[in-house]
Design an enzyme around this catalytic site. Sequence first.
Site, PDB file in Angstrom:
ATOM      1  N   TYR A 159       0.796  -1.344  -0.064  1.00  0.00           N
ATOM      2  CA  TYR A 159       0.058  -0.053  -0.029  1.00  0.00           C
ATOM      3  C   TYR A 159       0.864   1.146   0.093  1.00  0.00           C
ATOM      4  O   TYR A 159       0.786   2.045  -0.473  1.00  0.00           O
ATOM      5  CB  TYR A 159      -0.799  -0.134   1.365  1.00  0.00           C
ATOM      6  CG  TYR A 159      -1.711   1.273   1.366  1.00  0.00           C
ATOM      7  CD1 TYR A 159      -2.913   1.316   0.873  1.00  0.00           C
ATOM      8  CD2 TYR A 159      -1.249   2.199   2.261  1.00  0.00           C
ATOM      9  CE1 TYR A 159      -3.778   2.551   0.970  1.00  0.00           C
ATOM     10  CE2 TYR A 159      -1.952   3.509   2.296  1.00  0.00           C
ATOM     11  CZ  TYR A 159      -3.178   3.439   1.731  1.00  0.00           C
ATOM     12  OH  TYR A 159      -4.037   4.543   1.987  1.00  0.00           O
TER      13      TYR A 159
ATOM     14  N   CYS B   2       8.941 -47.490   2.942  1.00  0.00           N
ATOM     15  CA  CYS B   2       8.849 -46.299   2.266  1.00  0.00           C
ATOM     16  C   CYS B   2      10.237 -45.554   1.945  1.00  0.00           C
ATOM     17  O   CYS B   2      10.920 -45.311   3.096  1.00  0.00           O
ATOM     18  CB  CYS B   2       7.947 -45.388   2.645  1.00  0.00           C
ATOM     19  SG  CYS B   2       7.734 -43.474   1.818  1.00  0.00           S
TER      20      CYS B   2
ATOM     21  N   LYS C 130       5.669   2.918  17.271  1.00  0.00           N
ATOM     22  CA  LYS C 130       4.577   3.080  16.426  1.00  0.00           C
ATOM     23  C   LYS C 130       3.750   1.666  16.603  1.00  0.00           C
ATOM     24  O   LYS C 130       4.052   0.879  15.825  1.00  0.00           O
ATOM     25  CB  LYS C 130       5.119   3.181  14.992  1.00  0.00           C
ATOM     26  CG  LYS C 130       3.793   3.712  14.010  1.00  0.00           C
ATOM     27  CD  LYS C 130       4.465   4.031  12.592  1.00  0.00           C
ATOM     28  CE  LYS C 130       3.414   4.848  11.937  1.00  0.00           C
ATOM     29  NZ  LYS C 130       1.900   3.909  11.896  1.00  0.00           N
TER      30      LYS C 130
ATOM     31  N   SER D 273      -2.121  12.643   9.930  1.00  0.00           N
ATOM     32  CA  SER D 273      -1.310  11.316   9.532  1.00  0.00           C
ATOM     33  C   SER D 273       0.001  11.651   9.953  1.00  0.00           C
ATOM     34  O   SER D 273       0.508  12.946  10.158  1.00  0.00           O
ATOM     35  CB  SER D 273      -1.802  11.073   8.358  1.00  0.00           C
ATOM     36  OG  SER D 273      -1.219   9.732   8.195  1.00  0.00           O
TER      37      SER D 273
HETATM   38  S1  IVH Z   1       1.857  10.657  16.481  1.00  0.00           S
HETATM   39  C1  IVH Z   1      -0.074  13.892  14.006  1.00  0.00           C
HETATM   40  N1  IVH Z   1       2.840   8.534  17.697  1.00  0.00           N
HETATM   41  O1  IVH Z   1       0.431   6.085  13.687  1.00  0.00           O
HETATM   42  C2  IVH Z   1      -0.165  12.401  14.183  1.00  0.00           C
HETATM   43  N2  IVH Z   1       1.217   8.332  16.284  1.00  0.00           N
HETATM   44  O2  IVH Z   1       0.700   6.474  10.466  1.00  0.00           O
HETATM   45  C3  IVH Z   1       0.332  12.426  15.514  1.00  0.00           C
HETATM   46  N3  IVH Z   1       0.705   5.874  15.776  1.00  0.00           N
HETATM   47  O3  IVH Z   1      -2.197   8.245  12.695  1.00  0.00           O
HETATM   48  C4  IVH Z   1       0.665  10.927  15.797  1.00  0.00           C
HETATM   49  N4  IVH Z   1       2.055   5.197  17.153  1.00  0.00           N
HETATM   50  O4  IVH Z   1      -2.478   6.403  14.655  1.00  0.00           O
HETATM   51  C5  IVH Z   1       2.149   8.985  17.058  1.00  0.00           C
HETATM   52  N5  IVH Z   1       3.903   6.678  18.997  1.00  0.00           N
HETATM   53  C6  IVH Z   1       2.979   7.161  18.050  1.00  0.00           C
HETATM   54  C7  IVH Z   1       2.138   6.425  17.321  1.00  0.00           C
HETATM   55  C8  IVH Z   1       1.335   6.934  16.427  1.00  0.00           C
HETATM   56  C9  IVH Z   1       1.175   4.692  16.332  1.00  0.00           C
HETATM   57  C10 IVH Z   1      -0.205   5.793  14.540  1.00  0.00           C
HETATM   58  C11 IVH Z   1      -1.330   7.133  14.776  1.00  0.00           C
HETATM   59  C12 IVH Z   1      -1.062   7.501  13.371  1.00  0.00           C
HETATM   60  C13 IVH Z   1      -0.348   6.779  12.570  1.00  0.00           C
HETATM   61  C14 IVH Z   1       0.243   7.295  11.463  1.00  0.00           C
END
Ligand code: IVH
Length: 666
Positions: free
Chosen positions: A36, A427, A114, A82
Amino acid sequence: MQSEIKSRIDYLRKEIIRHNDFYYDRNDPEISDGEYDNLTKELEKLESEYPIFASSDSPTYKVSSILSSSFESVKHSLPMLSLSNTYSYEEISKWYKKIKKSLDDNLEFIVEPKIDGINASLTYVNGALIMGATRGDGENGENITENIKTIKNVPHKLEVKNPPSFFELRGEVYISKLDFKNLNDEVTKIGGQNFANPRNAASGSLRQKNPQITAMRKLSFFAHSFGRIYVEQLKKQSDFLRYCLKCGFQLQNDFKICHSLKEITSFMDAMLNKRDLLCYEIDGLVIKVNDLGLQKKLGNTSKSPRWAIAYKFPAKQATTRLNKIRIRVGRTGIITPSAILEPVVLAGVKISRATLHNFEEIKRLNVNEKDTVLVERAGDVIPKIVKVVKKYGEILFKPPLNCPSCSSEVVKKNEKEVAYRCINPDCSAQFRRHLLHFVSRNAMNIQGFGKSVIDQFLKNGKIRTLADIYYLTYDDFVNIDLFKEKRSNNLLEAIAISKKRPLSRLLFALGIRHIGEKISGIIAKKFRHMGALFEASVEDFTRIPEIGNILALFLKRFFENDATRHVIDALIVAGVNMTEPETYKIGRQFEDKVCVLTGELETYTRKQASKIIISLGGKIASSISKKIDCVLAGANAGLKLKKAKELDLRIIYEEEFKKLIKKSKV
Ligand code: IVH
């Protein structure tokens, strides 16, 4: 040329929107995250190279996710953005340098996991949770308050003394690896479709119309960012995380404050190594400028903040074509299917095979040759097929009726058993596997006796039975491929050394079903000689605590079998050792022995004698049964001694006990 570009852009936009629907709304993606991201990256590149084709409708300008009509729509206090993301350290370094250039030198960064879940926002007014929402399209989300309230680690009231009048925090709703596995096991039990990954499971669980279903799904929440918050004292992202902890949220300790690129990348390396050990799934790391004032100064683009970047780990999942289902015969005759795939790169490694476990698994996945499948590779585990994303045809894959090696009939013992077996003792595929096991490292450990050597000797007929290994000559070796004088002599020596291996190794090497390395060792230590095993009764075997009735019966049958007798006789004639050396150390005379004390001893109280036995590696039991190894009998011993004699247990009287504890082994 331009029209080709335009049609590629249109195609990419359509595809991305279509996959957004599968990913966000149906929780059932057709392609992996990596694939993606590649589509998005290609579209972004084309749009920046050909601005004439730019369009505000492009998915690159909008935060993905489609709003479902099943939930009420709510507006976020501030847009939910995002993150821009990358798969390369080089891009991280570029981003770092850019930030450093535009801000002062003493910058602090925070690197966070993340978590792979679903983004949600929680609004607290005067400390009370009044709203839970999904990200939706970034401006408006879905009202999922009731579902959010079912999440165990989401406080309904902030636990701080003077809660802020307004506090909108954002984070990830996720499911731990263990809860994900349990959930999929449950789904399998009721014959449902498994969730492809924890993210889909979390998303599918969170967006349930019935909050009671969400409540059963064991979701967790992890706070990582915020919208509008009226909390004065917070100066840094790390302050915010600590404040969340004070409010009653759980904090993941896997974050680090860094002051240099070196520190950032070392932590990234460390987390990449730790990834499989974490109890939740992470798909990367997020690197953020720690100072909230500087974050504000850097600001956002239309889609993502400039003060943060996501480093995505190499994808663990990918889609590919299943070219062939290969059937192999194991050394015990079990027929195992495995998948031969169109090669694909997974977590940085090219893979072309995946496990299919057994024919039940094929049925559960409804997978067949030429289907497009989603494959996953987690840690060092063999890649597995998660699900079929596109069927090639409608025909079901059927287990073979005949052994692919010897063509004899394949049987399934009973309906309960999953395994199909070839029961032909002659076998050749089974024998080949048997040989491979016999010479392997933890068995007879004949170094250098690999697959190609075995295959050549099977082909030229020099090996027809296990014992034939011990009759191979120098001429036999120098006449096979890639063998010269030195290698031939080395192998002959390795074979000679292997003759001296202890009984425990030989038992394991024989590949008796259900008898692994540990049990082989226990049996060998107990019986000490192969001859004793041929004479042992079922009861003799069950005296070993680790051996139950079924295994004992199995062993008895194995040693009763004429074929076993032939194999062992031939190995004896070839000079293979059949005994287990005495290996106990002084001080371990009662190693693994379970003893019962009865009657009165002259020299010791019962407590003292028990202590001595335990200190010499033994265990004490109170009642007599056939699992007891010995009975220490003193004067006036009554019923217990009588029973021990009936069961023909080893009885140790006081004088012998005194001698034993000085030097010999029980
Ligand atoms: S900060 C402005 N911190 O990853 C966005 N996001 O791919 C601030 N995510 O939409 C987000 N762990 O849902 C942030 N430690 C983390 C995160 C995190 C997972 C997700 C979040 C975001 C997505 C982006």
